[in-house]
Design a protein around this motif. Structure first.
Motif, short mmCIF file in Angstrom:
data_model
loop_
_atom_site.label_atom_id
_atom_site.label_comp_id
_atom_site.label_asym_id
_atom_site.label_seq_id
_atom_site.Cartn_x
_atom_site.Cartn_y
_atom_site.Cartn_z
N THR A 101 0.82 -1.21 0.00
CA THR A 101 0.00 0.00 0.00
C THR A 101 0.85 1.26 0.00
O THR A 101 0.65 2.17 -0.81
N SER A 147 0.04 5.07 -6.16
CA SER A 147 -0.24 5.87 -4.96
C SER A 147 0.86 6.90 -4.73
O SER A 147 0.59 8.07 -4.42
N SER A 193 -6.94 10.19 0.42
CA SER A 193 -8.12 9.34 0.47
C SER A 193 -7.67 7.90 0.25
O SER A 193 -6.65 7.65 -0.39
N SER A 194 -8.42 6.95 0.81
CA SER A 194 -8.05 5.55 0.66
C SER A 194 -9.27 4.67 0.89
O SER A 194 -10.31 5.13 1.39
N ASP A 195 -9.13 3.42 0.54
CA ASP A 195 -10.16 2.42 0.83
C ASP A 195 -9.75 1.64 2.07
O ASP A 195 -8.55 1.44 2.32
N LEU A 196 -10.73 1.21 2.83
CA LEU A 196 -10.48 0.40 4.02
C LEU A 196 -11.06 -0.99 3.83
O LEU A 196 -12.22 -1.14 3.40
N GLU A 197 -10.25 -1.98 4.12
CA GLU A 197 -10.69 -3.37 4.08
C GLU A 197 -10.78 -3.87 5.51
O GLU A 197 -9.78 -3.84 6.25
N GLN A 203 -5.53 -0.55 5.08
CA GLN A 203 -5.68 0.48 4.05
C GLN A 203 -5.21 -0.04 2.69
O GLN A 203 -4.31 -0.87 2.60
N LYS A 204 -5.82 0.49 1.64
CA LYS A 204 -5.38 0.19 0.28
C LYS A 204 -5.84 1.33 -0.63
O LYS A 204 -6.69 2.14 -0.26
N SER A 205 -5.23 1.39 -1.81
CA SER A 205 -5.60 2.38 -2.84
C SER A 205 -5.55 3.81 -2.32
O SER A 205 -6.55 4.54 -2.32
N THR A 231 -4.70 7.71 -2.46
CA THR A 231 -4.57 8.80 -3.43
C THR A 231 -4.19 10.06 -2.68
O THR A 231 -4.95 10.54 -1.84
#
Length: 257
Positions: free
Chosen positions: A53, A59, A127-131, A147-149, A151
């Protein structure tokens, strides 16, 4: 801390760690405000940020060209509010062990003065995506999310950053010797601009003098050889017939008597 250019009128150019891998702690309201994942009763949520990540090429590149701010703004930085928040620019990025370091250009006198006075820690705005799930960090720490992706939007000068005191402007010429392992070296290197000239309609890069000379010689030789073949293949014209000599008519000789 000594000013890098020797004059307070000049911008600061500095490399500093700005992010790290590992575990970050967030308040439950930041991670699961509606309790969709059952974290309402968890005071602090451990969020894992792993190598894949933090050092993801897309990123990392998303941060380059983004502003340096004085604290985090209340809203993301956009073209409409850039002048209100920008105190410098992220010029490049490179991996430094478990850290991501930025090449920063600080262009605001007030922000530079704050750094000199001790406001040196850095905190990324993104900003990011949460898994959500059960994850385990390299040191064995259990995490409820990952966290992943990411920006990037900005990096902020703060009194105390979530990433810790290592993510800070330590010196105006902070050292970052570790080369990136999963990032292209070009993140902090300028690509040479080719110098192109046309020779007989062909493009030749003359940035390297030796290569250019060899290339030009090869092209000229090939051209001369081709011209020679064309000349030798032309049919010869037949010889011209001999030109007739003009006949002179002799006038009758007058005799004198």
């Amino acid at each position: 801390m000594t000013h890098p250019a020797g004059s307070k009128a000049a911008p600061w150019r500095v490399r500093a760690r700005a992010a790290r891998t590992g575990v970050y702690q967030y308040g439950r309201s930041e991670v699961d405000p509606d309790n969709k994942h059952g974290l309402r009763d968890t005071a602090l949520v451990n969020v894992l940020r792993n190598d894949g990540t933090v050092f993801d090429e897309k990123s990392v590149r998303s941060f380059i060209g983004k502003p340096v701010t004085d604290d985090h703004p209340a809203a993301p930085v956009t073209t409409e509010n850039w002048r209100d928040h920008a105190r410098g620019t992220i010029m490049g990025a490179i991996r430094d062990g478990d850290y991501l370091a930025f090449d920063l250009l600080l262009t605001d006198a007030e922000a530079i003065a704050k750094v000199e006075s001790g406001k040196r820690e850095l905190s990324n705005g993104y900003s990011s995506d949460l898994e959500f799930g059960d994850f385990t960090a390299a040191d064995g720490t259990k995490c409820q999310a990952r966290q992943k992706s990411i920006t990037g939007n900005h990096v902020a000068l703060v009194d105390r950053g979530r990433a810790g005191s290592e993510c800070a402007i330590k010196d105006v010429f902070a050292i970052c010797d570790t080369l990136p392992t999963n990032l292209p070296d070009s993140l902090t290197q300028e690509s040479p601009v080719p110098k192109i000239v046309l020779i007989d309609g062909l493009s030749v890069d003359v940035s390297n003098a030796d290569i250019a000379a060899t290339t030009i010689t090869t092209l000229m030789t090939a051209r001369d050889t081709a011209n020679g073949k064309v000349a030798s293949s032309k049919p010869r014209s037949p010889p011209s017939p001999p030109r007739a000599r003009p006949r002179t008519r002799r006038s009758p000789r007058l005799s004198r008597r």
